[in-house]
Design a protein around this motif. Structure first.
Motif, PDB file in Angstrom:
ATOM      1  N   TYR A  24      -8.814   8.061 -38.246  1.00  0.00           N
ATOM      2  CA  TYR A  24      -9.537   7.744 -39.479  1.00  0.00           C
ATOM      3  C   TYR A  24     -10.935   7.201 -39.158  1.00  0.00           C
ATOM      4  O   TYR A  24     -11.929   7.637 -39.751  1.00  0.00           O
ATOM      5  N   LEU A  27     -13.193  10.058 -37.909  1.00  0.00           N
ATOM      6  CA  LEU A  27     -13.616  10.928 -39.007  1.00  0.00           C
ATOM      7  C   LEU A  27     -14.670  10.249 -39.880  1.00  0.00           C
ATOM      8  O   LEU A  27     -15.668  10.864 -40.247  1.00  0.00           O
ATOM      9  N   LEU A  73     -14.563  17.168 -33.990  1.00  0.00           N
ATOM     10  CA  LEU A  73     -13.280  16.474 -33.918  1.00  0.00           C
ATOM     11  C   LEU A  73     -12.381  17.093 -32.850  1.00  0.00           C
ATOM     12  O   LEU A  73     -11.785  16.396 -32.059  1.00  0.00           O
TER      13      LEU A  73
END
Length: 77
Positions: A24, A27, A73
């Motif tokens: 989290y 991101l 990512l």
């Protein structure tokens, strides 16, 4: 052996925070660096919940960005 529902919920919260908090944070960091950020806010119904108070947010980086968030990512993981 009987396990209380609240115990299961507490275990889920703890392991979710432990395993998904780093993802989290990554991101969020990458999204906030984007020049263009696309978002969608959608209401949805959850059992035993007020439909007007339950939301799902989606964040996407723009196609015009030279390196997409998904590429970044994957490379980071």
């Amino acid at each position: 052996m009987s396990i209380q529902r609240q115990d299961l919920v507490n275990w889920q919260i703890k392991y979710t925070e432990y395993y998904f908090k780093p993802l989290y944070d990554l991101l969020k960091e990458r999204l906030l660096k984007q020049e263009v950020l696309l978002t969608d806010e959608t209401r949805y119904r959850v059992l035993e919940s007020e439909p007007a108070k339950t939301y799902y947010w989606t964040f996407l980086s723009s196609k015009q960005v030279s390196s997409s968030l998904a590429d970044t990512l994957v490379l980071s993981l």
